[in-house]
Design a protein around this motif. Structure first.
Motif, mmCIF file in Angstrom:
data_model
loop_
_atom_site.group_PDB
_atom_site.id
_atom_site.type_symbol
_atom_site.label_atom_id
_atom_site.label_comp_id
_atom_site.label_asym_id
_atom_site.label_seq_id
_atom_site.Cartn_x
_atom_site.Cartn_y
_atom_site.Cartn_z
ATOM 1 N N ALA A 39 6.770 -70.814 25.593
ATOM 2 C CA ALA A 39 6.531 -69.372 25.591
ATOM 3 C C ALA A 39 5.872 -68.882 26.875
ATOM 4 N N ASP A 96 3.404 -73.475 18.771
ATOM 5 C CA ASP A 96 2.422 -72.751 17.950
ATOM 6 C C ASP A 96 2.491 -73.291 16.522
ATOM 7 N N GLY A 98 10.135 -68.488 26.729
ATOM 8 C CA GLY A 98 10.073 -67.402 25.751
ATOM 9 C C GLY A 98 9.648 -67.975 24.422
ATOM 10 N N TYR A 153 4.404 -83.070 30.164
ATOM 11 C CA TYR A 153 4.058 -84.495 29.993
ATOM 12 C C TYR A 153 4.956 -85.159 28.938
ATOM 13 N N ALA A 190 9.759 -69.581 21.038
ATOM 14 C CA ALA A 190 10.807 -70.508 20.607
ATOM 15 C C ALA A 190 11.715 -69.907 19.545
HETATM 16 N N1 SAH Z 1 4.372 -81.021 24.072
HETATM 17 C C1 SAH Z 1 3.337 -80.874 25.103
HETATM 18 C C2 SAH Z 1 2.147 -80.105 24.586
HETATM 19 C C3 SAH Z 1 2.472 -78.740 24.055
HETATM 20 S S1 SAH Z 1 1.015 -77.778 23.769
HETATM 21 C C4 SAH Z 1 2.886 -82.275 25.534
HETATM 22 O O1 SAH Z 1 2.537 -83.064 24.644
HETATM 23 O O2 SAH Z 1 2.859 -82.561 26.740
HETATM 24 C C5 SAH Z 1 1.701 -76.398 22.939
HETATM 25 C C6 SAH Z 1 2.565 -75.519 23.811
HETATM 26 O O3 SAH Z 1 3.266 -74.605 22.968
HETATM 27 C C7 SAH Z 1 1.783 -74.671 24.814
HETATM 28 O O4 SAH Z 1 2.281 -74.897 26.101
HETATM 29 C C8 SAH Z 1 2.046 -73.246 24.367
HETATM 30 O O5 SAH Z 1 2.139 -72.306 25.431
HETATM 31 C C9 SAH Z 1 3.381 -73.384 23.663
HETATM 32 N N2 SAH Z 1 3.684 -72.309 22.711
HETATM 33 C C10 SAH Z 1 2.824 -71.583 21.966
HETATM 34 N N3 SAH Z 1 3.483 -70.690 21.225
HETATM 35 C C11 SAH Z 1 4.800 -70.855 21.493
HETATM 36 C C12 SAH Z 1 5.987 -70.230 21.037
HETATM 37 N N4 SAH Z 1 5.968 -69.236 20.137
HETATM 38 N N5 SAH Z 1 7.157 -70.645 21.530
HETATM 39 C C13 SAH Z 1 7.211 -71.665 22.434
HETATM 40 N N6 SAH Z 1 6.123 -72.291 22.902
HETATM 41 C C14 SAH Z 1 4.935 -71.895 22.437
#
Ligand code: SAH
Ligand code: DHB
Ligand code: MG
Length: 221
Positions: free
Chosen positions: A90, A141, A116, A70, A118
């Motif tokens: 991830a 995260d 993966g 989104y 980040a």
């Molecule tokens: N930006 C998006 C919402 C992101 S929610 C929006 O507003 O539409 C947070 C996301 O971070 C989730 O999809 C989750 O899977 C991801 N996430 C969690 N840990 C992560 C990591 N270590 N590396 C990358 N993404 C991660």
């Protein structure tokens, strides 16, 4: 004031100022269908993010946390021809949902998803010479927000913006005795910002359909 009011006002703002959009709605529907958590930015916040990208004339965007795409679609649409957005996610299942929505929105040439954790994706971005990024949106995260911020700052240019979501955390940001890791990380982010001569920053508290939270905006000097 209560959550019902915050949600009603967000709904009013959305109805009046955030026109319905087929691709964005399709992305949200697909995310819901696939059982993704509905934790994307709210429509008014998403629009602010998009306006910030436009205001800044951003051509290169880095996003931490794609979810269903989104915020990714909103940001990608703010870019001029030739603009590029890299989004790090991830969860491979979430990224697959996002990829379909991004393709449906016609943004395949603009957006690159990398699947993966980040932190593990960052060295390759640097090696590939990607960046500096005009805008970085940190929304993955929450415990790693300070780490993502530090990397983003090192891969920014004067005038770049770094935005971090979910920093107020129901007000626990101000609680020095909080033992919650995600809250401690936001407090550490603020200490870093305070001590960092390369940025000027502020944090805005928000209420809305997603409750009480807030975001930080840092301008690289
Ligand atoms: N930006 C998006 C919402 C992101 S929610 C929006 O507003 O539409 C947070 C996301 O971070 C989730 O999809 C989750 O899977 C991801 N996430 C969690 N840990 C992560 C990591 N270590 N590396 C990358 N993404 C991660
Ligand atoms: C969560 C993540 C978000 O990015 C958000 O805006 C709200 C909640 C979460 O991980 O719970
Ligand atoms: Mg968020």
């Amino acid at each position: 004031m209560d959550q019902e009011t915050f949600s009603a006002v967000d709904a009013f703002i959305e109805e009046t100022l955030v026109p319905p959009d087929e691709s964005l709605q399709a992305a949200l529907d697909a995310a819901e269908e696939a059982g993704l958590p509905a934790i994307q930015v709210s429509p008014p916040q998403g629009k602010l993010l998009q306006m910030l990208a436009r205001l800044q004339g951003a051509r290169t965007v880095l996003e931490f946390g794609t979810l269903g795409g989104y915020s990714t679609i909103l940001l990608a649409r703010a870019l001029p021809a030739g603009g590029r957005l890299i989004s790090l996610e991830a969860n491979a299942d979430y990224a697959a949902v996002a990829a379909a929505g991004i393709a449906r929105a016609g943004l395949d040439d603009v957006v690159e998803l990398r699947v993966g954790p980040a932190l593990e994706a960052l060295p390759a971005l640097a090696e590939e010479g990607l960046g500096p990024f005009d805008l970085t949106f940190i929304d993955a995260d929450k415990v790693n927000t300070p780490n993502y911020f530090a990397w983003a700052l090192d891969h920014s240019r004067p005038g770049s913006l770094i935005v971090a979501d979910n920093v107020v955390r129901g007000g626990t940001l101000a609680d020095g005795s909080s033992g919650e890791e995600a809250t401690l990380a936001q407090r550490r982010l603020h200490e870093m910002l305070a001590a960092e001569p390369r940025v000027t920053a502020t944090t805005i508290q928000t209420v809305g359909g997603k409750g009480y939270d807030g975001f930080t905006i840092a301008l690289v000097c």
